[in-house]
Design an enzyme around this catalytic site. Structure first.
Site, mmCIF file in Angstrom:
data_model
loop_
_atom_site.group_PDB
_atom_site.id
_atom_site.type_symbol
_atom_site.label_atom_id
_atom_site.label_comp_id
_atom_site.label_asym_id
_atom_site.label_seq_id
_atom_site.Cartn_x
_atom_site.Cartn_y
_atom_site.Cartn_z
ATOM 1 N N ASP A 214 0.861 -1.125 0.007
ATOM 2 C CA ASP A 214 -0.056 -0.035 0.018
ATOM 3 C C ASP A 214 0.770 1.290 0.035
ATOM 4 O O ASP A 214 1.778 1.232 0.637
ATOM 5 C CB ASP A 214 -0.931 -0.155 1.089
ATOM 6 C CG ASP A 214 -1.896 1.020 1.365
ATOM 7 O OD1 ASP A 214 -2.812 1.259 0.471
ATOM 8 O OD2 ASP A 214 -1.857 2.085 2.280
ATOM 9 N N GLU A 268 1.764 -0.204 -4.983
ATOM 10 C CA GLU A 268 1.096 0.759 -5.055
ATOM 11 C C GLU A 268 1.586 2.151 -5.075
ATOM 12 O O GLU A 268 2.161 2.471 -3.994
ATOM 13 C CB GLU A 268 -0.276 0.649 -4.267
ATOM 14 C CG GLU A 268 -1.317 1.875 -4.501
ATOM 15 C CD GLU A 268 -2.120 2.376 -3.498
ATOM 16 O OE1 GLU A 268 -3.288 2.717 -3.752
ATOM 17 O OE2 GLU A 268 -1.920 2.035 -2.060
ATOM 18 N N HIS A 340 -10.612 -1.504 -4.545
ATOM 19 C CA HIS A 340 -11.201 -1.062 -3.584
ATOM 20 C C HIS A 340 -11.270 0.422 -3.459
ATOM 21 O O HIS A 340 -12.221 1.029 -2.710
ATOM 22 C CB HIS A 340 -10.830 -1.786 -2.393
ATOM 23 C CG HIS A 340 -9.511 -1.450 -2.062
ATOM 24 N ND1 HIS A 340 -8.185 -1.848 -2.722
ATOM 25 C CD2 HIS A 340 -8.825 -0.420 -1.036
ATOM 26 C CE1 HIS A 340 -7.123 -1.244 -2.259
ATOM 27 N NE2 HIS A 340 -7.534 -0.376 -1.381
#
Length: 574
Positions: A214, A268, A340
């Site tokens: 992340d 990411e 998401h």
């Protein structure tokens, strides 16, 4: 005829994660096994056959760690425990075993730019425990002319407002690039890196197959934390994205932990460029691949996220060409429309009202026929759409709620109805509505009250109906995944874009010559609700239409007339 360079099997540089198709599961919204309205690990296990039958190879599981759930699990309070409403560590271990029993792999989210403010490390840091005092980024602020406290700099949180929060217990500000409950870790501290690397190894020893990392390129902040450009999209970003120590942190992670395991790693990375992607995830880079966001901003108005603008197919082609060609010799692409954090792709780039099925199939064709690893987000394979968010109370996304309030303040209005359209279009909640399993109450997701509303179209769009329908979006995805698995050209083949300036037709070829065979494929995608006749500039002796979202008895790839949102995949023969 087209000349294709002959490659040996070794020169293909095969890897299992290159040949995989990834299916992303957001567990809170996937399947609820105990009727509390929240999806859980046991519920995920119950639906694994559905995922396996789709033909995917890897499951990416969004965070299931212990968390106060201020940001739906991306605020972690214990990296080595499971959030109680999701289940237990035994449930997680059962899930891993069931995934492996179905010849799939499991990739976990790694969230190490920040923790929850409930994490033991932060609690001790705010108390100035000598061992943890420097685990987070603390600074004194200033005062304005009225004697009010002011933050250490002008950096802006991605979720709106200042990136600094004053902590009365410690008497200093802490940095949070996301929610105030998500303080950023201080990666300059050797002890922080050691604890994170130990956590990574702990999970790898439990048998997982990799990590989705992340916002991983935010770990390194510029020394001194200077003010950012006030006119930039994200104030301060030039000082905390791709910071000076970023590559060395990831290289250390790889050398000390990841390189000892056969795992898949994907970062990411906000504001990622082709050049930095080669550095982070090239042949000598510490990661296997990275997510960029350039194509997800096509429908921003003048670069502003909380707006809606017209998007251009030629611009999508330019972005695709840049990434496909830019990483062809050194690197590997990630291919996705949804996750998401992104609204539903059919509602953005297709036509959910008139051609939902056709445009969903077209968008699936795009990601499953390019060079790179495709990522499918739960429900995308059904053509799930954005939902309606009639009131602020319907929203669960802290990002959307914060920005709705900012929009109300900015525009000087008090009624949510005045900002409902843009907030409803952009909110991450669109991706988080419950998975639509069937046409029963709550779409078969739960017997209780769902934590977030079910999309009202679940009776028309659901997995049970589509699995029984050979012409459904689900069945089409299943065939394309199998086609990709059968054809090396769709994994490793060269990409060449065609018709770069055409306003509604996106066409490209994939070409691969190995010691065993030569393969050439042509993909034609019509991004429009009208018919279009176009001459395709391809050379071939013969061609076979191997897949389409319309029925064709014979469709030669010369001068073609394309129906609304039509997709075609041909095999070409020289």
């Amino acid at each position: 005829m087209t000349t294709v360079q002959m490659l040996s099997d070794d020169e293909l540089n095969r890897a299992w994660w290159k040949e995989a198709v990834v299916y992303q599961i957001y567990p809170r919204s996937f399947n609820d096994s105990d009727g509390d309205g929240i999806g859980d690990l046991r519920g995920t296990i119950e639906r694994l056959d559905y995922v396996a039958d789709l033909g995917v190879d890897v499951i990416w599981l969004n965070p299931v760690y212990d968390s106060p759930q201020k940001d739906n699990g991306y605020d972690i309070s214990d990296y080595q425990a499971i959030y109680g409403e999701f289940g237990t560590m035994a449930d997680w271990e059962a899930l891993l075993a069931e995934v492996h029993d179905r010849d799939m792999r499991l990739v976990m989210d790694l969230v190490v730019n920040h923790t929850s403010d409930q994490h033991e490390w932060f609690q001790k840091s705010r108390q100035r425990d000598p061992e943890y005092e420097d685990y987070y980024i603390w600074r004194d602020g200033g005062t304005d002319e009225h004697g009010n406290r002011t933050p250490p700099n002008n950096w802006e949180s991605f979720f709106g407002g200042s990136a600094w929060e004053y902590d009365a217990e410690r008497g200093e500000y802490f940095l949070h690039l996301y929610d105030t409950s998500q303080p950023d870790l201080n990666w300059r501290n050797d002890a922080v890196r050691r604890d994170i690397f130990d956590t990574i190894e702990w999970w790898l020893e439990k048998g997982i197959d990799g990590f989705r990392m992340d916002v991983i390129n935010l770990l390194s902040k510029v020394k001194g934390l200077p003010d950012g450009d006030p006119d930039s999209e994200w104030i301060g970003a030039e000082h905390f994205i791709d910071g000076p120590a970023m590559l060395s942190y990831l290289e250390a992670m790889d050398e000390e932990v990841l390189s000892d395991y056969d795992v898949m790693t994907v970062g990411e990375m906000p504001q990622l460029t082709v050049e930095s992607a080669r550095e982070y995830a090239g042949a000598d880079g510490p990661l296997d691949m990275a997510f960029h966001f350039q194509h997800t901003k096509l429908d921003y108005d003048d670069g502003e996220r909380w707006s809606v603008g017209d998007w251009s197919l030629p611009e999508l082609k330019r972005l695709t060409d840049r990434w496909q060609n830019g990483l062809a010799a050194d690197g590997w692409n990630t291919l996705y429309w949804e996750n998401h954090d992104q609204p539903r792709s059919v509602s953005r780039y297709g036509d959910p009202e008139n051609y939902r099925r056709e445009s969903a199939k077209l968008l699936g064709t795009f990601i499953l026929t390019l060079r790179g690893t495709p990522y499918i987000y739960q429900g995308q394979e059904l053509g799930m759409t954005n939902a309606d968010w009639e009131t602020m109370d319907d929203l669960r996304d802290v990002d959307a709620i914060n920005h709705a309030r900012e929009l109300l303040d900015r525009d000087g209005v008090e009624d949510y109805d005045d900002v409902k359209d843009i907030v409803g279009y952009r909110t991450r909640d669109n991706a988080r509505t419950p998975m639509q399993w069937d046409d029963s109450h709550n779409a078969g997701f739960t017997d209780g009250d769902p934590w977030i509303q079910v999309n009202s179209n679940y009776e028309a769009v659901n997995a049970a109906d589509q699995r029984a329908d050979e012409d459904s979006v689900y069945s089409y995805y299943r065939r394309l995944i199998q086609l990709r698995s059968d054809r090396d050209v769709l994994v490793y083949g060269d990409y060449m874009g065609l018709l770069p300036d055409h306003e509604s037709v996106f066409a490209y070829t994939r070409s691969l010559a190995t010691e065993d065979r030569t393969e050439r494929m042509l993909v034609v995608l019509h991004f429009d609700g009208d018919t279009e006749t176009v001459d395709l500039p391809v050379d071939y002796v013969d061609a076979t239409l191997v897949e389409s979202n319309y029925d064709h008895d014979d469709a030669d790839p010369g001068t073609v007339t394309l129906a609304p949102y039509e997709a075609r995949v041909y095999e070409l023969f020289d």
